[in-house]
Write an enzyme that holds these catalytic residues in place. Structure first.
Site, PDB file in Angstrom:
ATOM      1  N   GLY A   1       2.281   2.437  10.844  1.00 28.19           N
ATOM      2  CA  GLY A   1       3.299   3.481  10.670  1.00 28.19           C
ATOM      3  C   GLY A   1       4.058   3.840  11.926  1.00 28.19           C
ATOM      4  O   GLY A   1       4.702   4.882  11.984  1.00 28.19           O
TER       5      GLY A   1
ATOM      6  N   GLY B   1       2.710  -1.045   4.419  1.00 25.30           N
ATOM      7  CA  GLY B   1       2.701   0.367   4.051  1.00 25.30           C
ATOM      8  C   GLY B   1       4.118   0.856   3.804  1.00 25.30           C
ATOM      9  O   GLY B   1       4.704   0.627   2.749  1.00 25.30           O
TER      10      GLY B   1
ATOM     11  N   HIS C   1      -9.618   1.769   4.926  1.00 22.92           N
ATOM     12  CA  HIS C   1      -8.335   1.908   5.630  1.00 22.92           C
ATOM     13  C   HIS C   1      -8.494   2.904   6.779  1.00 22.92           C
ATOM     14  O   HIS C   1      -9.219   3.897   6.643  1.00 22.92           O
ATOM     15  CB  HIS C   1      -7.251   2.372   4.649  1.00 22.92           C
ATOM     16  CG  HIS C   1      -5.881   2.269   5.234  1.00 22.92           C
ATOM     17  ND1 HIS C   1      -5.384   3.209   6.111  1.00 22.92           N
ATOM     18  CD2 HIS C   1      -4.915   1.323   5.091  1.00 22.92           C
ATOM     19  CE1 HIS C   1      -4.158   2.852   6.472  1.00 22.92           C
ATOM     20  NE2 HIS C   1      -3.852   1.715   5.868  1.00 22.92           N
TER      21      HIS C   1
ATOM     22  N   ASN D   1       0.860  -1.188   0.000  1.00 24.17           N
ATOM     23  CA  ASN D   1       0.000   0.000   0.000  1.00 24.17           C
ATOM     24  C   ASN D   1       0.892   1.232   0.000  1.00 24.17           C
ATOM     25  O   ASN D   1       1.450   1.605   1.030  1.00 24.17           O
ATOM     26  CB  ASN D   1      -0.897  -0.028   1.250  1.00 24.17           C
ATOM     27  CG  ASN D   1      -1.730   1.233   1.388  1.00 24.17           C
ATOM     28  OD1 ASN D   1      -1.832   2.027   0.454  1.00 24.17           O
ATOM     29  ND2 ASN D   1      -2.319   1.422   2.564  1.00 24.17           N
ATOM     30  N   TRP D   2       1.011   1.853  -1.163  1.00 22.47           N
ATOM     31  CA  TRP D   2       1.906   3.021  -1.287  1.00 22.47           C
ATOM     32  C   TRP D   2       1.310   4.292  -0.699  1.00 22.47           C
ATOM     33  O   TRP D   2       1.996   5.311  -0.621  1.00 22.47           O
ATOM     34  CB  TRP D   2       2.232   3.267  -2.767  1.00 22.47           C
ATOM     35  CG  TRP D   2       3.272   2.363  -3.326  1.00 22.47           C
ATOM     36  CD1 TRP D   2       4.016   1.430  -2.649  1.00 22.47           C
ATOM     37  CD2 TRP D   2       3.719   2.325  -4.694  1.00 22.47           C
ATOM     38  NE1 TRP D   2       4.880   0.810  -3.511  1.00 22.47           N
ATOM     39  CE2 TRP D   2       4.721   1.339  -4.771  1.00 22.47           C
ATOM     40  CE3 TRP D   2       3.356   3.011  -5.848  1.00 22.47           C
ATOM     41  CZ2 TRP D   2       5.369   1.040  -5.964  1.00 22.47           C
ATOM     42  CZ3 TRP D   2       4.005   2.715  -7.030  1.00 22.47           C
ATOM     43  CH2 TRP D   2       5.005   1.738  -7.087  1.00 22.47           C
ATOM     44  N   LYS D   3       0.042   4.254  -0.368  1.00 22.62           N
ATOM     45  CA  LYS D   3      -0.636   5.455   0.155  1.00 22.62           C
ATOM     46  C   LYS D   3      -0.435   6.620  -0.821  1.00 22.62           C
ATOM     47  O   LYS D   3      -0.344   6.396  -2.016  1.00 22.62           O
ATOM     48  CB  LYS D   3      -0.144   5.754   1.575  1.00 22.62           C
ATOM     49  CG  LYS D   3      -0.221   4.500   2.458  1.00 22.62           C
ATOM     50  CD  LYS D   3       0.045   4.751   3.902  1.00 22.62           C
ATOM     51  CE  LYS D   3      -0.092   3.434   4.671  1.00 22.62           C
ATOM     52  NZ  LYS D   3       0.052   3.567   6.104  1.00 22.62           N
TER      53      LYS D   3
ATOM     54  N   GLU E   1      -5.881  -4.418  10.838  1.00 21.51           N
ATOM     55  CA  GLU E   1      -4.847  -3.391  10.991  1.00 21.51           C
ATOM     56  C   GLU E   1      -5.103  -2.552  12.242  1.00 21.51           C
ATOM     57  O   GLU E   1      -5.813  -1.545  12.183  1.00 21.51           O
ATOM     58  CB  GLU E   1      -4.867  -2.464   9.774  1.00 21.51           C
ATOM     59  CG  GLU E   1      -4.571  -3.157   8.477  1.00 21.51           C
ATOM     60  CD  GLU E   1      -3.867  -2.212   7.520  1.00 21.51           C
ATOM     61  OE1 GLU E   1      -2.783  -2.558   7.062  1.00 21.51           O
ATOM     62  OE2 GLU E   1      -4.395  -1.119   7.279  1.00 21.51           O
TER      63      GLU E   1
ATOM     64  N   SER F   1       3.238  -1.999  10.482  1.00 21.36           N
ATOM     65  CA  SER F   1       4.678  -2.091  10.749  1.00 21.36           C
ATOM     66  C   SER F   1       5.277  -3.448  10.376  1.00 21.36           C
ATOM     67  O   SER F   1       6.155  -3.961  11.081  1.00 21.36           O
ATOM     68  CB  SER F   1       4.965  -1.745  12.215  1.00 21.36           C
ATOM     69  OG  SER F   1       4.564  -0.415  12.478  1.00 21.36           O
TER      70      SER F   1
HETATM   71  P1  PGA Z   1       2.660   0.480   7.783  1.00 18.59           P
HETATM   72  O1  PGA Z   1       1.221   0.701   7.169  1.00 18.59           O
HETATM   73  O2  PGA Z   1       3.202  -0.799   7.196  1.00 18.59           O
HETATM   74  O3  PGA Z   1       3.435   1.680   7.374  1.00 18.59           O
HETATM   75  O4  PGA Z   1       2.492   0.359   9.267  1.00 18.59           O
HETATM   76  C1  PGA Z   1       0.329  -0.356   7.009  1.00 18.59           C
HETATM   77  C2  PGA Z   1      -0.943   0.159   6.425  1.00 18.59           C
HETATM   78  O5  PGA Z   1      -1.347   1.287   6.732  1.00 18.59           O
HETATM   79  O6  PGA Z   1      -1.572  -0.496   5.599  1.00 18.59           O
END
Ligand code: PGA
Length: 216
Positions: free
Chosen positions: A146, A199, A92, A9-11, A140, A178
Site C-alpha cells: 500500500g 491490493g 496477511h 485482495n479487496w481487503k 509480501e 504495490s
Molecule cells: P497493495 O497490497 O497492492 O495495495 O500494496 C497488497 C496486499 O496487501 O496484498
C-alpha cells in the site's frame, strides 16, 4: 509461457452493489489463474455472478477461523468457506499487525484450510518456514504494501527462490506489494515468481483487467 496466479485482495472494501459493478466491468480472458478475494459478505453473490456469466475467475476468502465448527462467535470456518471458495489468504501482514496474529495461529489456520479442502495462500514477509501441505506462498514485504514502493523484481525473485529452497513442498511463490499494470510484467517474468497478489490496484476493474492482460 508459464501460467501465472493473479490474486485480487479487496481487503475491507466494497458493498455488494460495488462488487457487482466491478464484475460487470472486468474484461479478462482465460489463460492465467485469476483469484478474487472479497469480504465474506460478498462471496455468495460473487460466486453466482461468476457462474452465471462464465467468468474465468476463482474465489478466495481473506481469512479463516482457526477452529472447526462450534461456539466461536464471529468466526467463519473452513467448511463454510468451501461452499463458496477454493482459496484462502492466511497470515496477511495487516492481520498480523491489527489483529496480532502469530505464527502459531497462522499454522492452525493453515491446518484448518487444508482439512476443509481449501488451498491456503500463506502470506510471509521474508524467507520463512512454511507449514507442510501449503503449496502457495505470497511474499509480501511490509514496506511495499500500500505504499507505492514495490520491492525490486530481482530481490523478490531471490526471496521467492529461497522460500522454495527452504520449503521443498512449496511449488508457487507470488509477490505482493504495490503491484500495478505498469510493473506486473517485471515481476511475473522472473524465474521463481509464479504470480502476484494485488491490493489497491485490484479495486478498480479497468486497472485490474489491465494487470491481468499485461501478464503476457
Ligand atoms: P497493495 O497490497 O497492492 O495495495 O500494496 C497488497 C496486499 O496487501 O496484498
Amino acid at each position: 509461457m508459464k501460467k501465472s496466479f493473479i490474486v485480487a485482495n479487496w481487503k475491507s472494501n466494497k458493498t455488494s452493489a460495488e462488487a457487482k459493478v466491478w464484475l460487470e466491468e472486468l474484461r479478462v480472458s482465460e489463460g492465467n489463474t485469476i483469484i478474487l478475494c472479497p469480504a465474506f459478505t460478498l462471496l455468495s453473490d460473487s460466486k453466482s455472478y461468476i457462474i452465471d456469466h462464465n467468468l474465468p475467475v476463482k474465489l478466495g476468502s481473506q481469512d479463516i477461523s482457526p477452529f472447526e465448527a462450534g461456539a466461536y462467535t464471529g468466526e467463519v470456518n473452513g467448511l463454510q468457506i468451501k461452499d463458496y471458495a477454493e482459496y484462502v489468504l492466511i497470515g496477511h501482514s495487516e492481520r498480523r499487525t491489527h489483529f496480532t496474529e502469530t505464527d502459531d495461529l497462522v499454522r492452525e489456520k493453515s491446518k484448518r484450510a487444508l482439512e476443509a479442502g481449501l488451498v491456503p495462500i500463506l502470506c510471509v514477509q521474508d524467507v520463512s518456514v512454511v507449514p507442510e501441505g501449503v503449496k502457495i506462498v505470497a511474499y509480501e514485504p511490509v514496506f511495499a504494501i500500500g505504499t507505492g514502493n514495490p520491492d525490486t523484481p530481482e530481490n523478490a525473485d531471490k526471496v521467492a527462490r529461497e522460500i522454495k529452497e527452504k520449503n521443498s513442498h512449496v511449488k508457487q511463490v507470488l509477490y505482493g506489494g504495490s503491484v500495478t499494470s505498469g510493473n506486473i510484467k517485471s515481476f511475473v517474468e522472473m524465474e521463481s515468481i509464479n504470480g502476484v497478489l494485488v491490493g489497491k490496484a485490484s479495486l478498480d476493474a479497468q486497472e485490474f483487467s489491465l494487470i491481468v492482460n499485461n501478464v503476457s
